[in-house]
Scaffold this motif. Structure first.
Motif, short mmCIF file in Angstrom:
data_model
loop_
_atom_site.label_atom_id
_atom_site.label_comp_id
_atom_site.label_asym_id
_atom_site.label_seq_id
_atom_site.Cartn_x
_atom_site.Cartn_y
_atom_site.Cartn_z
N LEU A 98 14.95 17.35 -43.74
CA LEU A 98 14.87 18.79 -43.53
C LEU A 98 14.14 19.55 -44.63
CD1 LEU A 98 18.45 19.44 -42.15
CD2 LEU A 98 16.32 19.16 -40.87
N ALA A 99 14.00 18.96 -45.83
CA ALA A 99 13.42 19.69 -46.96
C ALA A 99 11.93 19.95 -46.78
CB ALA A 99 13.67 18.93 -48.25
N ALA A 100 11.21 18.99 -46.20
CA ALA A 100 9.76 19.15 -46.06
C ALA A 100 9.28 18.37 -44.84
CB ALA A 100 9.06 18.63 -47.30
N ALA A 101 8.20 18.86 -44.25
CA ALA A 101 7.63 18.16 -43.09
C ALA A 101 7.01 16.84 -43.51
CB ALA A 101 6.58 19.04 -42.41
N ASP A 102 6.43 16.78 -44.71
CA ASP A 102 5.80 15.57 -45.22
C ASP A 102 6.29 15.32 -46.64
OD1 ASP A 102 4.23 13.40 -45.79
OD2 ASP A 102 2.31 14.45 -45.59
N PRO A 103 7.41 14.60 -46.81
CA PRO A 103 7.96 14.39 -48.16
C PRO A 103 7.01 13.65 -49.10
CG PRO A 103 9.54 13.72 -46.47
CD PRO A 103 8.26 14.02 -45.78
N ASP A 104 6.21 12.70 -48.56
CA ASP A 104 5.26 11.98 -49.41
C ASP A 104 4.26 12.95 -50.05
OD1 ASP A 104 6.41 9.54 -48.95
OD2 ASP A 104 4.88 8.82 -47.55
N ALA A 105 3.78 13.90 -49.27
CA ALA A 105 2.82 14.87 -49.80
C ALA A 105 3.45 15.74 -50.88
CB ALA A 105 2.27 15.73 -48.67
N VAL A 106 4.70 16.12 -50.71
CA VAL A 106 5.39 16.93 -51.72
C VAL A 106 5.57 16.12 -53.01
CG1 VAL A 106 7.52 18.17 -52.29
CG2 VAL A 106 6.54 18.37 -50.01
N VAL A 107 5.99 14.86 -52.88
CA VAL A 107 6.17 14.01 -54.06
C VAL A 107 4.83 13.81 -54.76
CG1 VAL A 107 6.79 11.70 -54.84
CG2 VAL A 107 8.24 12.87 -53.18
N ARG A 108 3.76 13.55 -53.99
CA ARG A 108 2.43 13.35 -54.57
C ARG A 108 1.97 14.61 -55.30
NH1 ARG A 108 -0.10 11.63 -50.37
NH2 ARG A 108 0.05 9.45 -50.96
N SER A 109 2.13 15.76 -54.68
CA SER A 109 1.70 17.02 -55.28
C SER A 109 2.46 17.32 -56.57
CB SER A 109 1.88 18.14 -54.28
OG SER A 109 1.57 19.37 -54.84
N CYS A 110 3.78 17.12 -56.54
CA CYS A 110 4.59 17.36 -57.74
C CYS A 110 4.22 16.37 -58.84
CB CYS A 110 6.07 17.25 -57.40
SG CYS A 110 6.70 18.62 -56.43
#
Length: 185
Positions: A98-110
């Motif tokens: 539920l936190a993000a539509a694409d968790p991999d992209a959020v982890v990569r960006s962070c």
């Protein structure tokens, strides 16, 4: 399980009968699976087939560099190409979904933003020699904090590690660095 888009239940492993697609959807998450996110490159062949890179090796064996992510500016104004991998697990499946539509992209960006901050605060020669292990440890700690703040209640991920796969000058100037090192010797 979502029924008409609303969360209904968390199912344990096993066989379950559910309503068909328009009514219910089931998202499957394996919390024990270690996921890998690559920063600065993407693997093109089998992972691990290329071996370790050195300054003299042909950079790009088994990987496709993403220069927008990989090239960073150090604290003393030099450019460095940094390739890293982040390993994580979906520790809290509901938050993870539920936190993000694409968790991999959020982890990569962070991870990219944390690495850019840390690289910009160190000198180039320190990053290549004495500060590399310290850089990995600091990046992992900062990335944990950044992901906890990325969504209300966190992203639901548990970091297993951050590894600097390669850290070197951009390939276009490697020969110049070799020439300077030879001249100093």
């Amino acid at each position: 399980v979502r029924r008409f888009g609303a969360l209904r239940a968390d199912l344990p492993p096993g066989l379950h009968l559910r309503w068909p697609w328009p009514v219910e959807t089931v998202a499957r998450v394996r919390p024990a699976e270690v996921r890998t996110v690559e920063v600065g490159f993407r693997t093109v062949g089998e992972p691990g087939a290329g071996g370790a890179n050195t300054w003299a090796s042909a950079h790009g064996d088994g990987v496709a560099p993403i220069s927008d992510e990989a090239v960073m500016v150090t604290g003393d104004g030099d450019l460095v190409t940094l390739l890293a991998t982040v390993r994580y697990r979906a520790a809290e499946p509901r938050r993870f979904l539920l936190a993000a539509a694409d968790p991999d992209a959020v982890v990569r960006s962070c991870a990219e933003s944390v690495l850019r901050e840390l690289v910009a605060s160190h000198r180039f020669l320190e990053l290549l020699t004495i500060r590399r292990a310290e850089l990995e440890a600091m990046a992992l700690r900062r990335l944990e904090r950044r992901l906890a703040d990325a969504a209300p209640g966190g992203m639901g991920v548990a970091l297993d590690g951050l590894t600097l796969r390669d850290l070197h000058p951009p390939p276009e100037v490697v020969k110049s660095y070799h020439d300077v090192a030879k001249a100093i010797q």
